[in-house]
Design a protein around this motif. Structure first.
Motif, short mmCIF file in Angstrom:
data_model
loop_
_atom_site.label_atom_id
_atom_site.label_comp_id
_atom_site.label_asym_id
_atom_site.label_seq_id
_atom_site.Cartn_x
_atom_site.Cartn_y
_atom_site.Cartn_z
N VAL A 34 0.86 -1.18 0.00
CA VAL A 34 0.00 0.00 0.00
C VAL A 34 0.90 1.23 0.00
N GLU A 35 0.64 2.16 -0.93
CA GLU A 35 1.42 3.40 -1.01
C GLU A 35 0.46 4.59 -1.06
N GLU A 36 0.74 5.61 -0.28
CA GLU A 36 -0.07 6.82 -0.31
C GLU A 36 0.24 7.60 -1.59
N ILE A 37 -0.79 7.98 -2.31
CA ILE A 37 -0.64 8.82 -3.50
C ILE A 37 -0.76 10.29 -3.11
N ASP A 38 -1.84 10.60 -2.38
CA ASP A 38 -2.07 11.95 -1.89
C ASP A 38 -3.02 11.85 -0.69
N ALA A 39 -3.61 12.97 -0.28
CA ALA A 39 -4.42 13.00 0.93
C ALA A 39 -5.65 12.10 0.89
N GLU A 40 -6.14 11.79 -0.32
CA GLU A 40 -7.35 10.96 -0.36
C GLU A 40 -7.23 9.71 -1.23
N ARG A 41 -6.04 9.40 -1.76
CA ARG A 41 -5.88 8.20 -2.59
C ARG A 41 -4.69 7.36 -2.13
N ALA A 64 -3.25 -4.05 -9.56
CA ALA A 64 -3.12 -2.88 -8.70
C ALA A 64 -4.46 -2.15 -8.67
N SER A 65 -4.65 -1.39 -7.61
CA SER A 65 -5.88 -0.61 -7.46
C SER A 65 -5.55 0.76 -6.91
N ILE A 66 -6.34 1.73 -7.31
CA ILE A 66 -6.33 3.02 -6.65
C ILE A 66 -7.60 3.08 -5.83
N LEU A 67 -7.45 3.39 -4.56
CA LEU A 67 -8.58 3.52 -3.65
C LEU A 67 -8.71 4.97 -3.21
N TRP A 68 -9.92 5.51 -3.26
CA TRP A 68 -10.20 6.85 -2.78
C TRP A 68 -10.78 6.70 -1.37
N ILE A 69 -10.19 7.40 -0.41
CA ILE A 69 -10.58 7.28 0.99
C ILE A 69 -11.15 8.61 1.48
N ARG A 70 -12.31 8.56 2.09
CA ARG A 70 -12.90 9.75 2.73
C ARG A 70 -13.41 9.36 4.11
N ARG A 71 -13.00 10.12 5.10
CA ARG A 71 -13.41 9.87 6.49
C ARG A 71 -13.18 8.41 6.88
N GLY A 72 -12.07 7.85 6.42
CA GLY A 72 -11.69 6.49 6.78
C GLY A 72 -12.40 5.38 6.03
#
Length: 92
Positions: A34-41, A64-72
């Motif tokens: 898992v690698e952080e792309i930015d504040a929400e991905r 591979a996947s990009i996941l968008w995270i909001r409020r956990g």
């Protein structure tokens, strides 16, 4: 990949799992990184290991996947055939 379509919402996630269960007699998804792309991905790499239901042929595929995270919570996910494709799509 094995399934090429878009799924939306909670019902879409359930349909995705149902489609996987229809195609595979058994399977595991193993998280590699898992690698952080930015504040929400985040970018994830994983392996899908299992056997096709009708033939019992073994399958071991990476993606591979990009996941968008909001409020956990994961609010969106997009899969790619390779980490390189995911990185290019993320614009990093």
């Amino acid at each position: 990949w094995v399934i090429e379509t878009a799924y939306h919402g909670h019902d879409g996630l359930r349909r995705w799992w149902d489609d996987l269960a229809e195609a595979f007699g058994d399977f595991d998804i193993e998280l590699d990184d898992v690698e952080e792309i930015d504040a929400e991905r985040v970018l994830t790499t994983q392996r899908f290991v299992g056997h096709f239901r009708t033939t019992d042929i073994a399958f071991d595929g990476r993606w591979a996947s990009i996941l968008w995270i909001r409020r956990g919570l994961v609010v969106r996910a997009q899969g790619f055939l390779s980490k390189g494709r995911a990185i290019r799509a993320a614009g990093t």
